[in-house]
Design a protein around this motif. Sequence first.
Motif, PDB file in Angstrom:
ATOM      1  N   LEU A  49      56.555  -5.442  24.591  1.00  0.00           N
ATOM      2  CA  LEU A  49      55.597  -4.578  25.276  1.00  0.00           C
ATOM      3  C   LEU A  49      56.149  -4.063  26.592  1.00  0.00           C
ATOM      4  O   LEU A  49      55.970  -2.890  26.943  1.00  0.00           O
ATOM      5  CB  LEU A  49      54.283  -5.340  25.499  1.00  0.00           C
ATOM      6  N   GLU A  50      56.861  -4.909  27.329  1.00  0.00           N
ATOM      7  CA  GLU A  50      57.373  -4.473  28.633  1.00  0.00           C
ATOM      8  C   GLU A  50      58.448  -3.391  28.513  1.00  0.00           C
ATOM      9  O   GLU A  50      58.699  -2.646  29.465  1.00  0.00           O
ATOM     10  CB  GLU A  50      57.914  -5.661  29.433  1.00  0.00           C
ATOM     11  N   VAL A  51      59.080  -3.305  27.340  1.00  0.00           N
ATOM     12  CA  VAL A  51      60.072  -2.246  27.135  1.00  0.00           C
ATOM     13  C   VAL A  51      59.388  -0.880  27.071  1.00  0.00           C
ATOM     14  O   VAL A  51      59.920   0.124  27.547  1.00  0.00           O
ATOM     15  CB  VAL A  51      60.879  -2.508  25.845  1.00  0.00           C
ATOM     16  N   GLY A  54      54.912   1.746  30.935  1.00  0.00           N
ATOM     17  CA  GLY A  54      55.437   2.339  32.165  1.00  0.00           C
ATOM     18  C   GLY A  54      56.467   3.418  31.939  1.00  0.00           C
ATOM     19  O   GLY A  54      57.036   3.944  32.899  1.00  0.00           O
ATOM     20  N   LYS A  55      56.711   3.790  30.683  1.00  0.00           N
ATOM     21  CA  LYS A  55      57.733   4.797  30.378  1.00  0.00           C
ATOM     22  C   LYS A  55      57.139   6.161  30.031  1.00  0.00           C
ATOM     23  O   LYS A  55      57.839   7.158  30.027  1.00  0.00           O
ATOM     24  CB  LYS A  55      58.594   4.332  29.189  1.00  0.00           C
ATOM     25  N   GLY A  60      50.131   8.182  28.378  1.00  0.00           N
ATOM     26  CA  GLY A  60      50.946   7.726  27.257  1.00  0.00           C
ATOM     27  C   GLY A  60      50.805   6.240  27.017  1.00  0.00           C
ATOM     28  O   GLY A  60      50.736   5.786  25.857  1.00  0.00           O
ATOM     29  N   ASP A  61      50.739   5.456  28.101  1.00  0.00           N
ATOM     30  CA  ASP A  61      50.598   4.004  27.940  1.00  0.00           C
ATOM     31  C   ASP A  61      49.313   3.639  27.208  1.00  0.00           C
ATOM     32  O   ASP A  61      49.255   2.636  26.492  1.00  0.00           O
ATOM     33  CB  ASP A  61      50.620   3.323  29.315  1.00  0.00           C
ATOM     34  N   ALA A 310      68.522   5.779  32.495  1.00  0.00           N
ATOM     35  CA  ALA A 310      68.441   4.764  33.543  1.00  0.00           C
ATOM     36  C   ALA A 310      66.988   4.424  33.850  1.00  0.00           C
ATOM     37  O   ALA A 310      66.627   3.259  34.043  1.00  0.00           O
ATOM     38  CB  ALA A 310      69.150   5.267  34.809  1.00  0.00           C
ATOM     39  N   ALA A 311      66.135   5.438  33.886  1.00  0.00           N
ATOM     40  CA  ALA A 311      64.710   5.200  34.164  1.00  0.00           C
ATOM     41  C   ALA A 311      64.061   4.365  33.078  1.00  0.00           C
ATOM     42  O   ALA A 311      63.085   3.654  33.332  1.00  0.00           O
ATOM     43  CB  ALA A 311      63.980   6.535  34.306  1.00  0.00           C
TER      44      ALA A 311
END
Length: 439
Positions: A49-51, A54-55, A60-61, A310-311
């Motif tokens: 989930l952490e992957v 926040g992206k 979107g989350d 990188a982000a």
Amino acid sequence: MAQAAEPPSGTRDFLAAEVHRRERAFASVRGAFERYGFEPLQTPAFERLEVLTGKYGDEGDKLIFKILRRGEHEASGEADLALRYDLTVPLARVVATYGNRLPMPYKRYALGPVWRADRPGRGRFREFTQCDIDVVGSTSPLADAETLLAINDALTALGIPEFRFELNSRRALYGLLDAYAVPESLGGRVLITLDKLDKLSPDAVTAELVGRGLAADVAAGLVTDLAGSDNRGDPERVRKQLDGTERGRQGLAEVDRLLALLGALPAGRVAFTPRMVRGLDYYTGPIFEVTAPGFPGSIASGGRYDGLVAALGGPDLPASGGSIGIERILSAQEAAEEDSPGLDVALTVLAEEAEPALLALAGELRAAGLRAGLYLGSSGKIAKQLKWANDQRARFAVLLGPREHADGVVTVRDMGSGEQAQVPLREAAGDLRRRLSGG
């Protein structure tokens, strides 16, 4: 149909004809990508989930399908895994994990299902397939050109007529704001509104720009130059405006370099489209969308996104890529019954004592690469079995009843013409191969 018998909302069942049609489309896309040296990449259907979180931004989350922890945590509703939302974040994770083992620049393609906890609607699914290509580790405009050329060949292979790449640059977009003296504080919102020129009338876009705080004369000038009478705008006038700003000149240089590299494509296939806006949160250079008559919205899109890997947790590498809207294309294209291949040979079952011979013959035909089906129904009536053969769109049917079995022959029936011929059983496989090959 009872609700319990339907697939979950936002998902679909694909019967044989549609499966075959989709697989052929995927094969066409895959073949085009591989001809350009893109390597396949497969990643798990779910990620930690952490992957993923926040992206994609707050909205979107909210659309990430979470998977509850197993065992004692299930009652708490706590999640530690999630179905993948797209194919880009998994790419970033792979580059971060295997970067020293990957060839650089790394050219990869990925075709696979993704999941969004979205509200289902017409053309909007919660499970759908994406077709992506990306080049990681290259700042060369050749990487951008190869991406567009590969997508061009894939769309051509899919039978899309008269499609068009609408090309722009993020630097050109910000140069546009400079040229029209749009305050920096309004820049992002102005570009979001300008992106609606393909959905709203010029007057409506102008009114929204004024509502966002832009001066009326500036708003009118921007919309006139970007939309014009045909919604293609006045690229030459916009070019002159961009040429007066540093970011505008940089953006034009990117666009013109890419246009030169794509010069071998058919005339009009790629066009500078200064009104086209997309992905302002992460795109850093050339951006594109593909439109085609008869297809809603864009059918492919992408651009350069240096810094995004990188982000997303990977190394600081430049990247460029694109995605084909395969679901949108398949939904718009008309499916035909013939999309499902029929049997080459249908073998009827008319006598129990002949079953071992039929299985042996079917094995010979399959070993030769033919599609051979054995009737598995309960009826021994020839009429019903021939109807089955016709439903299977078989080219030939084999009839082996008690009399044929006693005589060591089979009757071969051409399902198109209805003509029949008796053939010795031991020669039946070779005879059918010759008939199917036209010999």
